[in-house]
Every structure is written in structure tokens, then in C-alpha cells.
Motif scaffolding. Structure first.
Motif, PDB file in Angstrom:
ATOM      1  N   ALA A  75       7.860  -6.376  13.171  1.00  0.00           N
ATOM      2  CA  ALA A  75       7.252  -5.323  12.226  1.00  0.00           C
ATOM      3  C   ALA A  75       8.226  -4.141  12.477  1.00  0.00           C
ATOM      4  CB  ALA A  75       5.903  -4.972  12.869  1.00  0.00           C
ATOM      5  N   LYS A  76       8.152  -3.258  11.439  1.00  0.00           N
ATOM      6  CA  LYS A  76       8.936  -1.896  11.742  1.00  0.00           C
ATOM      7  C   LYS A  76       7.857  -0.692  11.706  1.00  0.00           C
ATOM      8  CE  LYS A  76      12.253  -3.637   8.305  1.00  0.00           C
ATOM      9  NZ  LYS A  76      12.861  -3.467   6.841  1.00  0.00           N
ATOM     10  N   PHE A  77       8.298   0.110  12.695  1.00  0.00           N
ATOM     11  CA  PHE A  77       7.549   1.335  13.021  1.00  0.00           C
ATOM     12  C   PHE A  77       8.599   2.337  13.265  1.00  0.00           C
ATOM     13  CE2 PHE A  77       5.236  -2.268  14.807  1.00  0.00           C
ATOM     14  CZ  PHE A  77       3.888  -2.119  14.158  1.00  0.00           C
TER      15      PHE A  77
ATOM     16  N   PHE B 277       3.337  -0.799   4.370  1.00  0.00           N
ATOM     17  CA  PHE B 277       2.362   0.603   4.469  1.00  0.00           C
ATOM     18  C   PHE B 277       3.335   1.794   4.165  1.00  0.00           C
ATOM     19  CE2 PHE B 277       0.185  -2.757   6.322  1.00  0.00           C
ATOM     20  CZ  PHE B 277      -1.040  -2.724   5.971  1.00  0.00           C
ATOM     21  N   ASP B 278       3.498   1.995   2.983  1.00  0.00           N
ATOM     22  CA  ASP B 278       4.531   3.073   2.502  1.00  0.00           C
ATOM     23  C   ASP B 278       3.678   4.567   2.387  1.00  0.00           C
ATOM     24  OD1 ASP B 278       6.812   4.700   1.900  1.00  0.00           O
ATOM     25  OD2 ASP B 278       6.845   4.054  -0.236  1.00  0.00           O
ATOM     26  N   ASP B 279       3.987   5.407   3.379  1.00  0.00           N
ATOM     27  CA  ASP B 279       3.365   6.756   3.508  1.00  0.00           C
ATOM     28  C   ASP B 279       1.678   6.814   3.490  1.00  0.00           C
ATOM     29  OD1 ASP B 279       3.333   9.552   3.512  1.00  0.00           O
ATOM     30  OD2 ASP B 279       3.312   9.862   1.309  1.00  0.00           O
TER      31      ASP B 279
ATOM     32  N   PHE C 180       0.753  -1.194  -0.028  1.00  0.00           N
ATOM     33  CA  PHE C 180      -0.066   0.063   0.079  1.00  0.00           C
ATOM     34  C   PHE C 180       0.940   1.062  -0.124  1.00  0.00           C
ATOM     35  CE2 PHE C 180      -1.990  -3.362   2.461  1.00  0.00           C
ATOM     36  CZ  PHE C 180      -3.388  -3.512   1.776  1.00  0.00           C
ATOM     37  N   ARG C 181       0.692   1.950  -1.140  1.00  0.00           N
ATOM     38  CA  ARG C 181       1.801   3.255  -0.993  1.00  0.00           C
ATOM     39  C   ARG C 181       1.007   4.467  -1.064  1.00  0.00           C
ATOM     40  NH1 ARG C 181       5.356   0.969  -4.219  1.00  0.00           N
ATOM     41  NH2 ARG C 181       6.835   0.531  -2.400  1.00  0.00           N
TER      42      ARG C 181
ATOM     43  N   SER D 170       6.763   4.205   7.451  1.00  0.00           N
ATOM     44  CA  SER D 170       6.446   5.708   7.017  1.00  0.00           C
ATOM     45  C   SER D 170       5.031   5.907   7.240  1.00  0.00           C
ATOM     46  CB  SER D 170       6.925   5.524   5.790  1.00  0.00           C
ATOM     47  OG  SER D 170       6.250   4.817   4.538  1.00  0.00           O
ATOM     48  N   ALA D 171       4.085   4.973   7.751  1.00  0.00           N
ATOM     49  CA  ALA D 171       2.943   4.843   7.921  1.00  0.00           C
ATOM     50  C   ALA D 171       2.384   5.913   9.071  1.00  0.00           C
ATOM     51  CB  ALA D 171       2.188   3.702   8.035  1.00  0.00           C
TER      52      ALA D 171
END
Length: 191
Positions: free
Chosen positions: A171-173, A133-135, A113-114, A155-156
Motif C-alpha cells: 500500500a502507498k502512504f 483514495f485520492d485527496d 475515491f477522489r 494523498s489521503a
């Protein structure tokens, strides 16, 4: 009644609310600036297709197959993807409006999802492992019993995710949005 087969075709500026949509199989087709608002796409197969600048608000997608489909700059308000044929479901979403859409209980690993607006999207019991989930603006998106292992949300923004109710291993936050993981604890974070 046999269904139609379309291969390598481009459909431009068609308003399917004014003319019938032909159900069938679409292979490597492109839809540009088409309107599918509240149109029944049920039991249709889209394989390696692109939807570019299409309005798919409230499109009916029960038993629809989306396999390697790209949605670019599309309006997908209220689309219930949870009713799709989940066998080989794979799609990417770029610059889309996905408000009030649902992916509940789907296995959509490695989905990208960008730069999309995803307000109130339902990801209840969805497997989003390795998804990106990019931007993306995830205001009021629902994450309950969701698998977000190895997902990239760095970047979400505007998300609220309860770590006790979801799988978040690796997961990355982003540090800036970490408060979205702590909302349920009613604590204050100073900058």
C-alpha cells in the motif's frame, strides 16, 4: 408486479421525496440534481449510471445493484452500501460527502475515491485491494481487518490505520501522513 426498464435517459431536478421513485433497471442513465433522501432504492439495478449533484442521504439500498456507477458531487451521508448486492459492485466517488457511510464486509477492489469527505466511514472487513483514495479526508474512518493491499493512500489524510489489524502489503502512504499508521503506538513524531 413487473419492474420498469430505463435505458439512456436523463433525470433532472427530480425530488423523489415528493414523487415516487420507480424501481427497476436503469442502464446508462444519468441523474442530475435529484433528491433521494431516505428513499427506498432497494432491489433496483443501476448499470453504467451517473449520479451528478444528487442528495442520497440515508437512501435505502438493501439488495440494490451498483455496477459501473459514478457518483459525482453527491451527498451520501449514512448510506449503508454493505447492504447492497455485492455481485459486480463497482463504483467511483468524485467530490462526494460520504460521512457515516458503510462499506463493511464488501469486496470493492479497484474502487476510486477522489476529493471526497469520508468522516466515520466504516471499512470493517472490506476488501479494498488496489483502491485509490485520492485527496480524501478519512477522519475517524474505521479500518479493522481491512484489505488495503496495493491501495494508494498517498494523498489521503487524517486516517488512523493499525498495521497489525489490517493488510497493508505494498500500500502507498505519504511521509507527511505516516503518523496515521502509528497512532496506536502512542509515540511522538517530530518534524
Amino acid at each position: 408486479m413487473s419492474q420498469e426498464f430505463y435505458h439512456d435517459q436523463v433525470f433532472k431536478n427530480i425530488d423523489y421525496t415528493q414523487q415516487p421513485f420507480s424501481k427497476g433497471e436503469y442502464d446508462n442513465c444519468t441523474f442530475v440534481n435529484c433528491t433521494f433522501e431516505a428513499v427506498y432504492l432497494s432491489t433496483t439495478t443501476f448499470l453504467e449510471c451517473t449520479f451528478d449533484t444528487c442528495n442520497m442521504t440515508n437512501a435505502k439500498v438493501k439488495s440494490t445493484s451498483f455496477n459501473e456507477v459514478d457518483f459525482i458531487n453527491c451527498k451520501l451521508l449514512g448510506v449503508d452500501f454493505s447492504l447492497c448486492n455485492d455481485f459486480l459492485f463497482s463504483a467511483t466517488f468524485q467530490d462526494c460527502i460520504l460521512e457515516l457511510a458503510s462499506f463493511a464486509e464488501l469486496t470493492i477492489k479497484q474502487t476510486t475515491f477522489r476529493s471526497s469527505t469520508m468522516h466515520r466511514v466504516d471499512f470493517t472487513r472490506t476488501n479494498l485491494e488496489n483502491s485509490v483514495f485520492d485527496d480524501c479526508d478519512l477522519t475517524e474512518a474505521i479500518f479493522e481487518h481491512t484489505n488495503l493491499e496495493k491501495a494508494d493512500l498517498s494523498s489521503a489524510y487524517n486516517y488512523t490505520i493499525d498495521p497489525t489489524q489490517n493488510q497493508l502489503k505494498k500500500a502507498k502512504f505519504s511521509r507527511k501522513e505516516i503518523h496515521g499508521l502509528l497512532t496506536n503506538y502512542d509515540i511522538k513524531i517530530s518534524s
